[in-house]
Every structure is written in structure tokens, then in C-alpha cells.
Scaffold this motif. Sequence first.
Motif, PDB file in Angstrom:
ATOM      1  N   GLN A  17       0.835  -1.202   0.000  1.00 26.46           N
ATOM      2  CA  GLN A  17       0.000   0.000   0.000  1.00 26.46           C
ATOM      3  C   GLN A  17       0.869   1.251   0.000  1.00 26.46           C
ATOM      4  N   TYR A  34       0.611   4.270  -2.614  1.00 26.49           N
ATOM      5  CA  TYR A  34       0.342   5.629  -2.140  1.00 26.49           C
ATOM      6  C   TYR A  34       1.361   6.617  -2.714  1.00 26.49           C
ATOM      7  N   CYS A  82      -6.363  10.654  -1.446  1.00 24.80           N
ATOM      8  CA  CYS A  82      -6.365   9.193  -1.310  1.00 24.80           C
ATOM      9  C   CYS A  82      -5.686   8.819  -0.004  1.00 24.80           C
ATOM     10  N   SER A  83      -5.939   7.619   0.424  1.00 30.58           N
ATOM     11  CA  SER A  83      -5.331   7.127   1.652  1.00 30.58           C
ATOM     12  C   SER A  83      -4.456   5.926   1.328  1.00 30.58           C
ATOM     13  N   GLU A 115      -4.956   3.109   2.154  1.00 26.61           N
ATOM     14  CA  GLU A 115      -5.788   1.900   2.063  1.00 26.61           C
ATOM     15  C   GLU A 115      -6.521   1.789   0.726  1.00 26.61           C
ATOM     16  N   ASP A 116      -6.378   2.791  -0.117  1.00 22.40           N
ATOM     17  CA  ASP A 116      -7.111   2.800  -1.380  1.00 22.40           C
ATOM     18  C   ASP A 116      -6.555   1.793  -2.383  1.00 22.40           C
ATOM     19  N   ARG A 117      -7.449   1.280  -3.228  1.00 21.86           N
ATOM     20  CA  ARG A 117      -7.071   0.539  -4.428  1.00 21.86           C
ATOM     21  C   ARG A 117      -7.352   1.442  -5.616  1.00 21.86           C
ATOM     22  N   LYS A 154      -9.455   6.085  -7.903  1.00 18.47           N
ATOM     23  CA  LYS A 154      -9.602   5.185  -6.756  1.00 18.47           C
ATOM     24  C   LYS A 154     -10.953   4.484  -6.837  1.00 18.47           C
ATOM     25  N   SER A 172     -14.200   2.648  -5.377  1.00 13.13           N
ATOM     26  CA  SER A 172     -15.077   2.638  -4.204  1.00 13.13           C
ATOM     27  C   SER A 172     -16.296   1.785  -4.510  1.00 13.13           C
TER      28      SER A 172
END
Length: 257
Positions: free
Chosen positions: A202, A206, A224-225, A227-229, A250, A252
Motif C-alpha cells: 500500500q 500511495y 487518497c489514503s 488503504e485505497d485501491r 480510486k 469505491s
Amino acid sequence: MLRKTKKLVRIALIVLLLLIFSFSLYQIISTICHYSESEETYKDIVANVVTIKDADDINEQEGEKIELAPIAVDFNALLSQNKDVVGWLYCENTPVNYPIVQSDDNDYYLRRMLNGKYNIAGTVFMDYRCRSDYSSLNTIIYGHNMKNDSMFGTFTDYKSQEYYDEHPIIWLLTLEVNYKIELLAGYVTPSDSDAYSEFLSQDQLYEYIQEAKKKSTFFSPLTCSSEDRIVTLSTCSYEYDTARYVLVGKLSSLQGE
């Protein structure tokens, strides 16, 4: 004798020019036929499996509005046509309204339509290295940059801020889960760049997203964090031989569906 030789040379040149002209004409007619066949084929597929929802068709759950995809797709019908289908890509008020397939390599669907027939437009396809359930850190999807704006032909329009402002979200539907792709960046890059990496952590992802936003042809206010895909949408660009234009968004999931 010299006069006869000159005459033969002129005839040979005329024949050569006629052959070149005939071949060029054949290529033009063939391309037009491929464009037309692809357009009609995918138009029929959309008519049979896609339903556009009413703008006011919003579910409410416990008094809270739940976001829904603007279309519904009959995946059972699609899968009966081709078991390689792994999703559907849709961008409102654009030509982007296509099935996504995945093969064992990145060549098969380059020049094949959903029915397997040869066509230069091909089919929108997922990189064979990615997980078909979109659980990869970076899901890569390819489509041709067609001159009639079909497939991913409009994605290079994201080089304009105005176009991004009008189309900041792309919808991704699957048999199990529906998603929205919130666009973070779009930029020109070589075909072997980091944009096509699987990413091992990750943190790596990032860092890549931060760099992508710096290079972007448009400004996205989204953050974005770690943890994002992401989903990377790739098409040809023509600044240099291996140039590609990639959209990075990203992923969601839509909890209401």
C-alpha cells in the motif's frame, strides 16, 4: 530503343502508383468497415444487456440516500455470450459503455470483439496479471484510442481540465459488486512505466498516486489514503512511439447495491 525503354518505365510507374492507390483504398475501406461493424456490434450488446436507470431512482435506507450506479447490466446474458466477461465500464454522456473481458494474455482481445471475431477495435480488457474480482492494488484496463471516439477514444480528452470537470467519475459494474472510479489523475507515460506496476505494498501505491497527481493534466480535488485501491485505464497517445495516456482513479464500492 531509348524511347521504348522510357515508355516501359512510365508504364511501370503508372502500374506501381495504381497498385499503391488500390492498396491504400482497400485499407481505408477495410478500416471503415471495421469501425462500422464494431459500432453496430456493441450497440446491439448495449441494447440487450444495459438498462439506464431513471435519474430519480435513488434508494433510501433508514432515511439515508444510497448512491446507485446509473445503469444496470444483465451479466447472466453477457456471460452466456462470453465467459471472459469480468465487468462493465460506463461513463455518463460519453461513448464509454462497454463490457470488460480478461484473457490469459494481453494480446487476445487487442483485435477481437466480444464474439471472438477479428476487428481492429478489439474489446476493452483487463490486464491478465490482475485479479478478476478487482482486489488487486492496481487493476489495469486497456482500450484502443479509436478515431471515431469509440472504445477509449475520448479518454485523451482528459488532457483538458474542462473535460475532467464534466466527467470526474466512471462507473464499473460487476456481477457481484458495483463500483465507482473517482478519477485522481491522468497523464502521458511510456508503455513500460510504473503506471503498469502491480505494486507490492500500500505504501508503494500511495507514493505512486502522489507522483501521478503531480504529473496530471487536470487537477482533481480528491485525496487518497494508504488503504485505497486504484484502477488504471490505459489507451494510446501519440506524443511519441510508446506514449500512453492513463487515467488513475480510486475504486469505491457502492454499498447500496
